[in-house]
Design a protein around this motif. Structure first.
Motif, PDB file in Angstrom:
ATOM      1  N   LYS A  78      92.514  72.958  56.824  1.00 52.86           N
ATOM      2  CA  LYS A  78      93.619  72.152  56.302  1.00 52.86           C
ATOM      3  C   LYS A  78      93.790  70.754  56.895  1.00 52.86           C
ATOM      4  CE  LYS A  78      95.648  75.269  53.605  1.00 52.86           C
ATOM      5  NZ  LYS A  78      96.486  75.034  52.461  1.00 52.86           N
ATOM      6  N   LEU A  79      93.345  70.533  58.097  1.00 50.93           N
ATOM      7  CA  LEU A  79      93.669  69.297  58.818  1.00 50.93           C
ATOM      8  C   LEU A  79      93.240  68.038  58.080  1.00 50.93           C
ATOM      9  CD1 LEU A  79      95.044  68.355  61.386  1.00 50.93           C
ATOM     10  CD2 LEU A  79      92.835  68.422  62.530  1.00 50.93           C
ATOM     11  N   HIS A  80      92.107  68.083  57.409  1.00 49.62           N
ATOM     12  CA  HIS A  80      91.597  66.902  56.712  1.00 49.62           C
ATOM     13  C   HIS A  80      92.510  66.441  55.574  1.00 49.62           C
ATOM     14  CE1 HIS A  80      90.359  70.033  53.921  1.00 49.62           C
ATOM     15  NE2 HIS A  80      90.259  69.085  53.010  1.00 49.62           N
ATOM     16  N   ALA A  81      93.381  67.342  55.084  1.00 54.05           N
ATOM     17  CA  ALA A  81      94.239  67.016  53.941  1.00 54.05           C
ATOM     18  C   ALA A  81      95.592  66.449  54.353  1.00 54.05           C
ATOM     19  CB  ALA A  81      94.433  68.252  53.077  1.00 54.05           C
ATOM     20  N   GLY A  82      95.817  66.274  55.642  1.00 50.32           N
ATOM     21  CA  GLY A  82      97.081  65.708  56.090  1.00 50.32           C
ATOM     22  C   GLY A  82      98.142  66.765  56.332  1.00 50.32           C
ATOM     23  N   GLY A  95      97.873  70.291  52.738  1.00 51.07           N
ATOM     24  CA  GLY A  95      98.091  69.959  54.144  1.00 51.07           C
ATOM     25  C   GLY A  95      98.475  71.139  55.004  1.00 51.07           C
TER      26      GLY A  95
END
Length: 181
Positions: free
Chosen positions: A95-99, A105
């Motif tokens: 999830k981290l890459h999506a904010g 996210g």
């Protein structure tokens, strides 16, 4: 002053425990009964989770059984730690890459991570199977400020001084001498 209200001490964890446990149990149930183990393995493979077949079964069992245990307040600290670890992995790997914000996210997983860590740190609270099955006495404050203790789920009350933890394990006759002053 609400911060010194001994009668309410510990009750704040109950709604958190119920919601966090329910969310995990429902997600685990979805993986087990709706997606099925094969669908869960496929999803984890697609997300890049290492060892997806093993990870899928761990996620299914920890979420479903652990979520039920947390909601019921039965031996909830261990599943809470395991679920916190799972949420940390999901945040870092998936999830981290999506904010921050949903749907892609980390906001849901971060909320569940913190909720699980809180349950692991504070325990299940007074309305739980842990306390109901262990004969735990909860220290209360009477209106005159004098301490009172009752067996959770029963009517009879016994006089005893407050303790830092606010709980005595076992029957009142076994309260440690040091705790009685």
């Amino acid at each position: 002053n609400g911060s010194s209200d001994r009668a309410g001490a510990g009750w704040g964890i109950v709604p958190l425990r119920l919601v966090v446990g329910l969310v995990f149990a429902l997600h685990g149930g979805m993986k087990l009964f709706v997606m099925g183990p094969a669908g869960t393995v496929s999803a984890m493979t697609h997300m890049g989770i290492p060892l997806p077949a093993i990870a899928a079964w761990i996620a299914i069992l920890v979420e479903f059984v652990g979520g039920i245990a947390i909601a019921a307040g039965a031996w909830a600290r261990v599943p809470a730690v395991l679920l916190a670890i799972e949420m940390l992995i999901v945040i870092l790997v998936v999830k981290l890459h999506a904010g921050f914000f949903a749907p892609g996210g980390i906001e849901l997983e971060l909320t569940l991570l913190v909720g699980a860590l809180t349950i692991a740190a504070l325990g299940t609270g007074p309305a739980s199977l842990d306390l109901a099955t262990r004969g735990v006495y909860h220290v209360l404050s009477k209106s005159d400020g004098a301490p009172e203790m009752d067996l959770i789920g029963q009517q009879e009350a016994l006089v005893a001084p407050p303790t830092p933890a606010g709980y005595f394990l076992g029957p009142a006759s076994k309260i440690p001498e040091a705790a009685l002053g």
